[in-house]
Write a protein that holds these residues in place. Structure first.
Motif, short mmCIF file in Angstrom:
data_model
loop_
_atom_site.label_atom_id
_atom_site.label_comp_id
_atom_site.label_asym_id
_atom_site.label_seq_id
_atom_site.Cartn_x
_atom_site.Cartn_y
_atom_site.Cartn_z
N ILE A 115 24.64 22.61 42.31
CA ILE A 115 24.57 24.05 42.06
C ILE A 115 23.14 24.56 42.26
N ALA A 116 22.17 23.74 41.91
CA ALA A 116 20.77 24.12 42.14
C ALA A 116 20.48 24.25 43.63
N LEU A 117 21.13 23.43 44.46
CA LEU A 117 20.93 23.52 45.90
C LEU A 117 21.65 24.74 46.49
N VAL A 118 22.78 25.11 45.90
CA VAL A 118 23.51 26.30 46.37
C VAL A 118 22.75 27.57 45.99
N PHE A 119 22.13 27.57 44.81
CA PHE A 119 21.35 28.71 44.33
C PHE A 119 19.89 28.28 44.16
#
Length: 341
Positions: A115-119
């Motif tokens: 999720i950190a890579l998506v956002f």
């Protein structure tokens, strides 16, 4: 009291939206649709919305369609997990898109990292799990959503994503709980029983997972849960990919879990003091339902729908149990590419 916060595409807070009506659903594994109505034109496509109930986030979504009719604005879209289904895991990990390398680690940690890579501009907050599970799978040709759906199925947990302030995201992840001995939902007391589907035609007690290879060299993994009194009923899971034996076994086990539920039941909860959704039990809990005919059904709370009317959340929630085809799950999959209906 409900509050709806609007964020722009960069996750900056834009405004507060007064909602006159709406509905959204939360599901253990799938991303779902939502619809909100307001008398104010404050939302654009690609904006994010977060609904809070008494300052607690209960839903976040991305707006994909706006519509105006006689001064009433309708905003519809999907919950945020929709965005995870639009990006390849190997792309996020900066690998070759066809790489078969396995991605392994703590189940919650790799979810948070994904999720950190998506956002990439957001701060991701995720509570520590009460236990540790691991996950290992090749993300080849898999979206971030499908990868972590397999993670959830394999390790019996669910997660929801909430935008709570400027560039700040909370990931609420929890393991399934077995509350069947402590939470018994009673027809006409805790809930009103609705549609009941009992379907055994797609329930299996065996599964044969097939990997790559030919004839006697074909890689396989077989699970036999047939009781002595059962007829054999085998599902063939034909992957045809060159993967490790361990990964074939893991994916076969995950698939088999989805073939075990016989019931799909819809219930409308009552405002009661015996067993309340969100207090005594919640999404991802196994509970016992006392049916109208007096029988008991043990099943998983797989989804619930919330309705907003005149700016207030209805005290009644529609629960969905089970994950069989013909239930909400298959209907949600049909909506993925077609938008809100």
């Amino acid at each position: 009291m409900i509050t709806c916060i609007v964020f722009d595409k960069a996750l900056n807070q834009k405004d507060i939206l007064d909602i006159s009506a709406g509905q959204f659903t939360t599901h253990i594994w799938e991303y779902v649709t939502f619809e909100l109505k307001s008398n104010f034109n404050k939302v654009a496509t690609e904006d994010f919305i977060t609904i809070l109930d008494d300052k607690k986030p209960i839903f976040s979504g991305v707006v994909k369609q706006t519509q105006e009719d006689q001064g009433v604005f309708t905003y519809s879209g999907f919950d945020i997990k929709y965005l995870l289904d639009r990006v390849q895991m190997n792309y996020l990990l900066k690998r070759s898109l066809v790489s078969t390398a396995v991605y392994s680690g703590n189940s919650f940690s790799i979810l948070k990292n994904t999720i950190a890579l998506v956002f990439p501009t957001a701060t991701i907050v995720m509570p520590a799990g009460e236990k540790t599970t691991t996950f290992s799978l090749s993300p080849r040709l898999q979206t971030a959503f499908s990868f972590h759906r397999a993670n959830c199925v394999s390790n019996d947990f669910t997660y929801q994503i909430f935008v709570v302030s400027n560039k700040r995201i909370i990931v609420d992840a929890k393991y399934f709980r077995d509350l069947r001995q402590s939470v018994v939902l009673l027809t006409d007391i805790t809930h009103d029983q609705g549609e009941v589907i009992k379907n055994t035609k797609e329930a299996y007690n065996q599964i044969l997972g097939l990997g790559a290879g030919e004839e006697n060299n074909r890689d396989s993994h077989f699970i036999d849960n047939k009781a002595i009194t059962d007829y054999a009923s085998c599902y063939v899971y034909d992957i045809r990919e060159t993967i490790t034996k361990a990964e074939l076994a893991q994916r076969t086990i995950a698939k088999f879990k989805e073939l075990q539920f016989e019931y799909t039941v819809k219930f409308t909860t009552f405002d009661n003091h015996i067993a309340q959704l969100g207090v005594d039990y919640s999404l991802g809990d196994y509970v016992t339902f006392k049916m109208k005919d007096g029988s008991n059904v043990d099943d998983l709370i797989s989804a619930y729908a919330i309705t907003i009317d005149k700016g207030v959340i209805s005290p009644k929630y529609e629960l969905i149990s089970g994950i069989k085809k013909g239930s909400l799950t298959s209907k949600l999959r049909d909506l993925k590419e077609g938008g809100y209906k």
